[in-house]
Design a protein around this motif. Structure first.
Motif, PDB file in Angstrom:
ATOM      1  N   ASP A 102      15.348   2.705  -9.187  1.00 28.55           N
ATOM      2  CA  ASP A 102      14.324   3.212 -10.095  1.00 28.55           C
ATOM      3  C   ASP A 102      13.316   4.048  -9.314  1.00 28.55           C
ATOM      4  OD1 ASP A 102      15.584   1.670 -12.008  1.00 28.55           O
ATOM      5  OD2 ASP A 102      13.929   0.261 -12.274  1.00 28.55           O
ATOM      6  N   ARG A 103      12.627   4.904 -10.007  1.00 24.26           N
ATOM      7  CA  ARG A 103      11.548   5.698  -9.411  1.00 24.26           C
ATOM      8  C   ARG A 103      10.244   5.134  -9.976  1.00 24.26           C
ATOM      9  NH1 ARG A 103      10.692   8.494  -4.960  1.00 24.26           N
ATOM     10  NH2 ARG A 103       9.455  10.351  -5.313  1.00 24.26           N
ATOM     11  N   ASN A 104       9.387   4.574  -9.110  1.00 23.94           N
ATOM     12  CA  ASN A 104       8.157   3.904  -9.520  1.00 23.94           C
ATOM     13  C   ASN A 104       6.941   4.563  -8.899  1.00 23.94           C
ATOM     14  OD1 ASN A 104      10.061   2.109 -10.480  1.00 23.94           O
ATOM     15  ND2 ASN A 104       9.142   0.307  -9.599  1.00 23.94           N
ATOM     16  N   VAL A 105       5.835   4.516  -9.614  1.00 26.52           N
ATOM     17  CA  VAL A 105       4.550   4.967  -9.083  1.00 26.52           C
ATOM     18  C   VAL A 105       3.478   4.011  -9.612  1.00 26.52           C
ATOM     19  CG1 VAL A 105       4.158   6.657 -10.930  1.00 26.52           C
ATOM     20  CG2 VAL A 105       2.984   6.922  -8.745  1.00 26.52           C
ATOM     21  N   ARG A 106       2.506   3.681  -8.777  1.00 28.69           N
ATOM     22  CA  ARG A 106       1.470   2.701  -9.137  1.00 28.69           C
ATOM     23  C   ARG A 106       0.136   3.408  -9.330  1.00 28.69           C
ATOM     24  NH1 ARG A 106       0.787  -2.961  -7.695  1.00 28.69           N
ATOM     25  NH2 ARG A 106       3.033  -2.987  -7.393  1.00 28.69           N
ATOM     26  N   VAL A 107      -0.523   3.087 -10.443  1.00 30.23           N
ATOM     27  CA  VAL A 107      -1.882   3.563 -10.711  1.00 30.23           C
ATOM     28  C   VAL A 107      -2.731   2.369 -11.135  1.00 30.23           C
ATOM     29  CG1 VAL A 107      -1.133   5.890 -11.400  1.00 30.23           C
ATOM     30  CG2 VAL A 107      -1.444   4.144 -13.140  1.00 30.23           C
ATOM     31  N   GLN A 108      -4.039   2.565 -11.106  1.00 35.16           N
ATOM     32  CA  GLN A 108      -4.960   1.525 -11.561  1.00 35.16           C
ATOM     33  C   GLN A 108      -5.861   2.121 -12.629  1.00 35.16           C
ATOM     34  OE1 GLN A 108      -6.557  -1.308  -8.771  1.00 35.16           O
ATOM     35  NE2 GLN A 108      -8.603  -0.999  -9.619  1.00 35.16           N
ATOM     36  N   ALA A 109      -5.893   1.482 -13.779  1.00 34.07           N
ATOM     37  CA  ALA A 109      -6.747   1.915 -14.886  1.00 34.07           C
ATOM     38  C   ALA A 109      -8.210   1.598 -14.565  1.00 34.07           C
ATOM     39  CB  ALA A 109      -6.308   1.214 -16.174  1.00 34.07           C
ATOM     40  N   PRO A 110      -9.141   2.235 -15.266  1.00 36.85           N
ATOM     41  CA  PRO A 110     -10.565   2.002 -15.003  1.00 36.85           C
ATOM     42  C   PRO A 110     -10.982   0.543 -15.156  1.00 36.85           C
ATOM     43  CG  PRO A 110     -10.281   3.863 -16.481  1.00 36.85           C
ATOM     44  CD  PRO A 110      -8.933   3.240 -16.293  1.00 36.85           C
ATOM     45  N   ASP A 111     -10.242  -0.211 -15.950  1.00 39.32           N
ATOM     46  CA  ASP A 111     -10.569  -1.626 -16.155  1.00 39.32           C
ATOM     47  C   ASP A 111     -10.033  -2.511 -15.042  1.00 39.32           C
ATOM     48  OD1 ASP A 111      -7.792  -1.895 -16.694  1.00 39.32           O
ATOM     49  OD2 ASP A 111      -8.130  -1.554 -18.819  1.00 39.32           O
ATOM     50  N   GLY A 112      -9.358  -1.917 -14.046  1.00 36.74           N
ATOM     51  CA  GLY A 112      -8.806  -2.677 -12.929  1.00 36.74           C
ATOM     52  C   GLY A 112      -7.349  -3.060 -13.097  1.00 36.74           C
ATOM     53  N   MET A 113      -6.785  -2.853 -14.285  1.00 35.10           N
ATOM     54  CA  MET A 113      -5.387  -3.191 -14.529  1.00 35.10           C
ATOM     55  C   MET A 113      -4.485  -2.258 -13.722  1.00 35.10           C
ATOM     56  SD  MET A 113      -3.130  -5.077 -16.044  1.00 35.10           S
ATOM     57  CE  MET A 113      -4.076  -5.909 -17.304  1.00 35.10           C
ATOM     58  N   GLN A 114      -3.577  -2.850 -12.953  1.00 38.19           N
ATOM     59  CA  GLN A 114      -2.605  -2.040 -12.229  1.00 38.19           C
ATOM     60  C   GLN A 114      -1.409  -1.776 -13.132  1.00 38.19           C
ATOM     61  OE1 GLN A 114      -1.688  -2.621  -8.224  1.00 38.19           O
ATOM     62  NE2 GLN A 114      -3.831  -2.682  -7.640  1.00 38.19           N
ATOM     63  N   LEU A 115      -0.933  -0.540 -13.087  1.00 37.50           N
ATOM     64  CA  LEU A 115       0.186  -0.109 -13.904  1.00 37.50           C
ATOM     65  C   LEU A 115       1.293   0.417 -12.998  1.00 37.50           C
ATOM     66  CD1 LEU A 115      -1.881   2.137 -16.354  1.00 37.50           C
ATOM     67  CD2 LEU A 115      -1.302  -0.267 -16.691  1.00 37.50           C
ATOM     68  N   THR A 116       2.502  -0.114 -13.165  1.00 37.76           N
ATOM     69  CA  THR A 116       3.676   0.470 -12.539  1.00 37.76           C
ATOM     70  C   THR A 116       4.326   1.353 -13.580  1.00 37.76           C
ATOM     71  OG1 THR A 116       4.091  -1.374 -11.037  1.00 37.76           O
ATOM     72  CG2 THR A 116       5.980   0.004 -11.602  1.00 37.76           C
ATOM     73  N   LEU A 117       4.435   2.625 -13.288  1.00 41.80           N
ATOM     74  CA  LEU A 117       5.127   3.571 -14.166  1.00 41.80           C
ATOM     75  C   LEU A 117       6.525   3.726 -13.596  1.00 41.80           C
ATOM     76  CD1 LEU A 117       2.239   6.175 -14.311  1.00 41.80           C
ATOM     77  CD2 LEU A 117       2.645   4.260 -15.880  1.00 41.80           C
ATOM     78  N   PHE A 118       7.539   3.309 -14.352  1.00 45.56           N
ATOM     79  CA  PHE A 118       8.884   3.340 -13.789  1.00 45.56           C
ATOM     80  C   PHE A 118       9.826   4.174 -14.625  1.00 45.56           C
ATOM     81  CE2 PHE A 118       9.167  -0.219 -16.705  1.00 45.56           C
ATOM     82  CZ  PHE A 118      10.470  -0.191 -17.192  1.00 45.56           C
ATOM     83  N   THR A 119      10.716   4.864 -13.918  1.00 46.96           N
ATOM     84  CA  THR A 119      11.794   5.616 -14.538  1.00 46.96           C
ATOM     85  C   THR A 119      13.083   4.983 -14.023  1.00 46.96           C
ATOM     86  OG1 THR A 119      10.445   7.622 -14.520  1.00 46.96           O
ATOM     87  CG2 THR A 119      12.819   7.896 -14.819  1.00 46.96           C
ATOM     88  N   PRO A 120      13.853   4.351 -14.916  1.00 46.65           N
ATOM     89  CA  PRO A 120      15.086   3.698 -14.487  1.00 46.65           C
ATOM     90  C   PRO A 120      16.058   4.675 -13.845  1.00 46.65           C
ATOM     91  CG  PRO A 120      14.497   3.034 -16.719  1.00 46.65           C
ATOM     92  CD  PRO A 120      13.601   4.175 -16.341  1.00 46.65           C
ATOM     93  N   ALA A 121      16.861   4.160 -12.945  1.00 45.99           N
ATOM     94  CA  ALA A 121      17.837   4.970 -12.210  1.00 45.99           C
ATOM     95  C   ALA A 121      18.749   5.741 -13.166  1.00 45.99           C
ATOM     96  CB  ALA A 121      18.657   4.082 -11.278  1.00 45.99           C
ATOM     97  N   GLU A 122      19.182   5.100 -14.243  1.00 47.07           N
ATOM     98  CA  GLU A 122      20.103   5.755 -15.161  1.00 47.07           C
ATOM     99  C   GLU A 122      19.456   6.921 -15.914  1.00 47.07           C
ATOM    100  OE1 GLU A 122      18.328   2.346 -17.618  1.00 47.07           O
ATOM    101  OE2 GLU A 122      19.157   2.485 -15.615  1.00 47.07           O
ATOM    102  N   ALA A 123      18.112   6.957 -15.961  1.00 43.89           N
ATOM    103  CA  ALA A 123      17.413   8.051 -16.637  1.00 43.89           C
ATOM    104  C   ALA A 123      17.224   9.244 -15.709  1.00 43.89           C
ATOM    105  CB  ALA A 123      16.051   7.582 -17.154  1.00 43.89           C
ATOM    106  N   GLY A 124      17.312   9.013 -14.386  1.00 45.83           N
ATOM    107  CA  GLY A 124      17.064  10.083 -13.416  1.00 45.83           C
ATOM    108  C   GLY A 124      18.312  10.844 -13.143  1.00 45.83           C
TER     109      GLY A 124
END
Length: 124
Positions: A102-124
């Motif tokens: 998978d292709r993942n990237v991590r961001v943090q929202a202003p409220d402190g919540m961490q978000l992993t944005l992932f694109t599955p291997a089969e979608a890439g």
């Protein structure tokens, strides 16, 4: 899921405008502000501490997330992260390819919540 946030406008900009979650209802009143956003179908992944450490190591290089981290499937994580950062989020780490492809990237929202944005291997 319900999130209580200190900066409502900034959080709304990240989740609705940056992430593109559709606004289903606005129940704001004199008592407070509340907006219902459609986040689609959800699953719950339970991790033990060792697994959380391993995922953080892959995505960020060190242990950074708390007990709750949202993982959201997106078409292109780098583009989604860019939109979120423009809307007020903070990029925690650059995109990575996971050992499972998978292709993942991590961001943090202003409220402190961490978000992993992932694109599955089969979608890439």
């Amino acid at each position: 899921m319900a999130l209580t946030v200190a900066d409502f406008d900034r959080a709304l900009a990240v989740y609705r405008d940056g992430l593109g979650l559709t606004e289903l209802a606005d129940w704001s009143s004199e008592q407070g502000r509340v907006v219902l956003l459609d986040a689609g179908r959800a699953t719950l992944e339970l991790f033990d501490e060792r697994q959380a450490e391993m995922v953080d190591a892959i995505e960020v290089g060190r242990r950074v997330s708390g007990t709750v981290r949202l993982a959201l499937r997106v078409v292109n994580g780098a583009e989604a992260a860019g939109r979120l950062v423009a809307a007020g989020a903070e990029q925690v780490a650059a995109p990575v390819t996971t050992p499972w492809g998978d292709r993942n990237v991590r961001v943090q929202a202003p409220d402190g919540m961490q978000l992993t944005l992932f694109t599955p291997a089969e979608a890439g």
